[in-house]
Design an enzyme around this catalytic site. Structure first.
Site, PDB file in Angstrom:
ATOM      1  N   GLY A 159      26.255  38.432  37.144  1.00 55.45           N
ATOM      2  CA  GLY A 159      26.379  39.622  36.018  1.00 55.45           C
ATOM      3  C   GLY A 159      26.226  39.203  34.784  1.00 55.45           C
ATOM      4  O   GLY A 159      25.448  38.246  34.499  1.00 55.45           O
ATOM      5  N   ILE A 161      28.403  37.968  32.377  1.00 56.04           N
ATOM      6  CA  ILE A 161      29.013  36.655  32.216  1.00 56.04           C
ATOM      7  C   ILE A 161      28.369  35.578  32.804  1.00 56.04           C
ATOM      8  O   ILE A 161      28.094  34.448  32.387  1.00 56.04           O
ATOM      9  CB  ILE A 161      30.426  36.938  32.292  1.00 56.04           C
ATOM     10  CG1 ILE A 161      31.232  37.762  31.354  1.00 56.04           C
ATOM     11  CG2 ILE A 161      31.152  35.409  32.122  1.00 56.04           C
ATOM     12  CD1 ILE A 161      32.534  37.955  31.547  1.00 56.04           C
ATOM     13  N   ARG A 181      25.441  40.120  45.453  1.00 55.85           N
ATOM     14  CA  ARG A 181      25.214  40.921  46.565  1.00 55.85           C
ATOM     15  C   ARG A 181      23.657  41.326  46.246  1.00 55.85           C
ATOM     16  O   ARG A 181      22.796  41.430  47.364  1.00 55.85           O
ATOM     17  CB  ARG A 181      25.939  42.254  46.478  1.00 55.85           C
ATOM     18  CG  ARG A 181      27.385  42.176  47.541  1.00 55.85           C
ATOM     19  CD  ARG A 181      27.943  43.304  47.209  1.00 55.85           C
ATOM     20  NE  ARG A 181      28.131  43.950  45.774  1.00 55.85           N
ATOM     21  CZ  ARG A 181      28.699  44.956  45.539  1.00 55.85           C
ATOM     22  NH1 ARG A 181      29.306  45.625  46.426  1.00 55.85           N
ATOM     23  NH2 ARG A 181      28.781  45.378  44.377  1.00 55.85           N
ATOM     24  N   ILE A 239      36.583  31.729  36.188  1.00 50.54           N
ATOM     25  CA  ILE A 239      36.887  32.319  35.150  1.00 50.54           C
ATOM     26  C   ILE A 239      36.875  33.813  35.130  1.00 50.54           C
ATOM     27  O   ILE A 239      36.835  34.660  34.366  1.00 50.54           O
ATOM     28  CB  ILE A 239      35.767  32.183  33.991  1.00 50.54           C
ATOM     29  CG1 ILE A 239      34.253  32.380  34.537  1.00 50.54           C
ATOM     30  CG2 ILE A 239      35.905  30.665  33.661  1.00 50.54           C
ATOM     31  CD1 ILE A 239      33.694  33.589  34.147  1.00 50.54           C
ATOM     32  N   ALA A 240      36.960  34.239  36.576  1.00 46.58           N
ATOM     33  CA  ALA A 240      37.050  35.640  36.955  1.00 46.58           C
ATOM     34  C   ALA A 240      38.375  36.265  37.248  1.00 46.58           C
ATOM     35  O   ALA A 240      38.899  36.642  36.088  1.00 46.58           O
ATOM     36  CB  ALA A 240      36.300  35.866  38.208  1.00 46.58           C
ATOM     37  N   ARG A 241      38.892  36.312  38.421  1.00 50.22           N
ATOM     38  CA  ARG A 241      40.303  36.725  38.419  1.00 50.22           C
ATOM     39  C   ARG A 241      40.733  35.807  39.688  1.00 50.22           C
ATOM     40  O   ARG A 241      40.184  35.349  40.720  1.00 50.22           O
ATOM     41  CB  ARG A 241      40.245  38.216  39.268  1.00 50.22           C
ATOM     42  CG  ARG A 241      39.831  39.237  38.102  1.00 50.22           C
ATOM     43  CD  ARG A 241      40.851  39.461  37.100  1.00 50.22           C
ATOM     44  NE  ARG A 241      40.930  40.567  36.060  1.00 50.22           N
ATOM     45  CZ  ARG A 241      40.338  40.461  34.994  1.00 50.22           C
ATOM     46  NH1 ARG A 241      39.823  39.196  34.447  1.00 50.22           N
ATOM     47  NH2 ARG A 241      40.085  41.447  34.015  1.00 50.22           N
ATOM     48  N   GLU A 270      49.717  35.334  38.428  1.00 56.73           N
ATOM     49  CA  GLU A 270      49.271  35.166  37.010  1.00 56.73           C
ATOM     50  C   GLU A 270      50.314  35.864  36.178  1.00 56.73           C
ATOM     51  O   GLU A 270      50.404  37.132  36.535  1.00 56.73           O
ATOM     52  CB  GLU A 270      48.003  35.736  36.710  1.00 56.73           C
ATOM     53  CG  GLU A 270      47.305  35.118  35.388  1.00 56.73           C
ATOM     54  CD  GLU A 270      45.866  35.336  35.197  1.00 56.73           C
ATOM     55  OE1 GLU A 270      45.491  36.402  34.253  1.00 56.73           O
ATOM     56  OE2 GLU A 270      44.976  34.831  35.995  1.00 56.73           O
ATOM     57  N   HIS A 289      44.265  32.209  31.180  1.00 54.64           N
ATOM     58  CA  HIS A 289      43.613  33.382  31.140  1.00 54.64           C
ATOM     59  C   HIS A 289      43.001  33.446  29.513  1.00 54.64           C
ATOM     60  O   HIS A 289      43.436  34.673  29.008  1.00 54.64           O
ATOM     61  CB  HIS A 289      44.149  34.885  31.639  1.00 54.64           C
ATOM     62  CG  HIS A 289      43.163  35.618  32.044  1.00 54.64           C
ATOM     63  ND1 HIS A 289      43.450  36.371  33.103  1.00 54.64           N
ATOM     64  CD2 HIS A 289      41.914  36.071  31.476  1.00 54.64           C
ATOM     65  CE1 HIS A 289      42.344  37.335  33.198  1.00 54.64           C
ATOM     66  NE2 HIS A 289      41.403  37.118  32.220  1.00 54.64           N
ATOM     67  N   ILE A 290      42.346  32.544  29.023  1.00 52.28           N
ATOM     68  CA  ILE A 290      41.895  32.647  27.779  1.00 52.28           C
ATOM     69  C   ILE A 290      40.368  32.958  27.379  1.00 52.28           C
ATOM     70  O   ILE A 290      39.731  32.655  26.365  1.00 52.28           O
ATOM     71  CB  ILE A 290      42.414  31.662  26.885  1.00 52.28           C
ATOM     72  CG1 ILE A 290      41.850  30.111  27.444  1.00 52.28           C
ATOM     73  CG2 ILE A 290      43.863  31.441  26.866  1.00 52.28           C
ATOM     74  CD1 ILE A 290      42.116  28.806  26.582  1.00 52.28           C
ATOM     75  N   GLY A 291      39.641  33.327  28.415  1.00 54.15           N
ATOM     76  CA  GLY A 291      38.224  33.457  28.388  1.00 54.15           C
ATOM     77  C   GLY A 291      37.777  34.175  27.145  1.00 54.15           C
ATOM     78  O   GLY A 291      36.799  33.855  26.623  1.00 54.15           O
TER      79      GLY A 291
HETATM   80  C1  DGY Z   1      38.446  40.714  31.094  1.00 51.71           C
HETATM   81  O1  DGY Z   1      37.988  41.397  30.132  1.00 51.71           O
HETATM   82  O2  DGY Z   1      38.206  41.181  32.183  1.00 51.71           O
HETATM   83  C2  DGY Z   1      38.827  39.284  30.917  1.00 51.71           C
HETATM   84  O3  DGY Z   1      39.469  38.624  31.915  1.00 51.71           O
HETATM   85  C3  DGY Z   1      39.576  39.347  29.772  1.00 51.71           C
HETATM   86  O4  DGY Z   1      39.555  37.911  29.161  1.00 51.71           O
END
Ligand code: DGY
Length: 328
Positions: A159, A161, A181, A239-241, A270, A289-291
Site C-alpha cells: 500500500g 506505506i 492481494r 510495522i503494521a499491527r 500491545e 509503536h512509534i512508526g
Molecule cells: C496508524 O496510523 O495506523 C499507525 O499505526 C499510527 O502510528
C-alpha cells in the site's frame, strides 16, 4: 451548554493541533496517557451527549460504546489503521468512520527502515557493548551484521506505506519482491518490484517487512508455518499491527533459530508487558509503536482527524472515510 456541537477527544493533544476544533465545537479531551481500550470514565459519562468522537488507535470503538452515544454523528480515528473500530457497527448506525491516510506514510516508512537497519547492523547490541566497556579494540569480526546492498526485501502489503518503504529500500540497493492481494503493475515498474506468492516471498527474502492492515484475513498471517518457510538468516520487521504476527510462534522461531532476528514496532499484546519473554531475546528489537511518532507527522494526523471530525458533525462527507457504505 452552548448550541455548538459537542465532541470528545480521547487523549490530550497539544492545543495547536486542535485549534480548528475548539473554534467551532465544545471539546472535552481525555488524559494524555490513557492506556486501556476504553475511554476514561469522565469521557464515557459524557458519551450520551457527544456529536463526535475522535479516537486514538488504542481506543476500542465497539457496539457497547456506540450504544452509549445515541447522538454520535462521526468517529474520527487519528490513525490510518481502524482495526480498533467496529466498522460494521458504525455503518449499521449510519456513523461514518474517518482515518488519516497519506500524512503518516513517509514518517512510518522512515521508522521501518530505521528498525530494519538497526537490527541488520546490530546497532542496539553494538551501542550497548560500547557503553558497557566491551569495546576494547577494533575487531575485524566484531558486530558483523547483514548487508543490504544486493539483498532481497519482501514486502507484505504494498500500500502507501509499503511503497514508501520500497522506495527507500531501492536506494539501499535492495531488490524488492512483494505480496499483495491485488497486483500493482505501475508500482512493479516504478519500484522494480516483483509480485510473488507469499510462500515464495518468505523463502526468498533476506528481510521480510510486514506492512499490511490487520483484517480477519491477515490475523496471524505470519504464523509458525510462515516463519518456517523463511531463511534461517532472515530478519522479520513488523510495522503494521502486532496480531499480523503470531507472537508465540515468533518467540519459538527466534529462540530456535528458524529466523535470525526480528524488529517489531508493533506487538501482540500491545503494549507488550515488561516481563514478556520476547524482550529477553537478544535477537528481538522492540520499539513502542512509534512508526508515526515524528512531530510534523503527528500534527498532520491530528489536523486531518479534526477535519474529518468537523465534516462529520456538520453532516458532510468525510475527507477520508473507511465505511463509505454509510453514504449509500
Ligand atoms: C496508524 O496510523 O495506523 C499507525 O499505526 C499510527 O502510528
Amino acid at each position: 451548554m452552548s448550541n455548538k456541537p459537542f465532541v470528545i477527544v480521547s487523549h490530550t493533544l497539544p492545543e495547536a493541533w486542535l485549534a480548528k476544533l475548539v473554534e467551532t465545537c465544545e471539546v472535552l479531551v481525555g488524559p494524555e496517557t490513557a492506556v486501556t481500550p476504553a475511554l476514561s470514565p469522565e469521557l464515557e459519562a459524557q458519551l450520551p451527549h457527544a456529536d463526535g468522537l475522535m479516537t486514538m488507535l488504542t481506543v476500542r470503538v465497539d457496539e457497547a460504546l456506540l450504544a452509549k452515544a445515541p447522538n454520535l454523528r462521526v468517529v474520527s480515528n487519528m490513525a490510518v489503521g481502524t482495526d480498533n473500530v467496529d466498522k460494521a457497527a458504525c455503518t449499521a448506525r449510519g456513523i461514518p468512520v474517518g482515518n488519516t491516510p497519506g500524512v503518516l506514510t513517509e514518517g512510518t516508512a522512515d521508522l521501518a527502515m530505521a528498525i530494519l537497519l538497526a537490527v541488520a547492523r546490530r546497532l542496539p547490541e553494538a551501542s550497548r557493548d560500547a557503553r558497557e566497556g566491551r569495546w576494547t579494540t577494533w575487531s575485524p569480526t566484531g558486530w558483523l551484521g547483514a548487508d543490504l546492498n544486493g539483498a532481497t526485501l519482501g514486502i507484505i502489503g504494498l500500500g502507501q506505506i509499503g511503497s514508501a518503504i520500497a522506495h527507500r529500500a531501492r536506494a539501499f540497493g535492495l531488490n524488492i519482491v512483494y505480496h499483495n492481494r491485488s497486483r500493482y503493475p505501475d508500482k512493479e515498474q516504478a519500484l522494480k518490484a516483483t509480485w510473488l506468492p507469499l510462500p515464495d516471498l518468505l523463502a526468498q527474502s533476506d528481510f521480510v517487512m510486514v506492512s499490511t492492515p490487520l483484517t480477519p484475513d491477515t490475523h496471524h498471517l505470519i504464523n509458525a508455518a510462515a516463519l518456517q518457510m523463511m531463511k534461517p538468516t532472515a530478519i522479520l520487521v513488523n510495522i503494521a499491527r502486532g496480531p499480523v504476527v503470531d507472537s508465540n510462534a515468533l518467540l519459538t522461531a527466534l529462540r530456535d533459530g528458524w529466523i535470525q532476528a526480528a524488529a517489531l514496532d508493533v506487538t501482540d499484546p500491545e503494549p507488550l508487558p515488561a516481563d514478556h519473554p520476547l524482550y529477553a531475546l537478544p535477537n528481538c528489537f522492540i520499539t513502542p509503536h512509534i512508526g508515526s511518532a515524528a512531530n510534523g507527522t503527528r500534527r498532520a494526523m491530528a489536523e486531518l482527524a479534526v477535519e474529518n471530525l468537523l465534516l462529520g458533525v456538520q453532516g458532510e462527507r468525510l475527507k477520508h472515510c473507511v465505511n463509505t457504505a454509510v453514504y449509500q
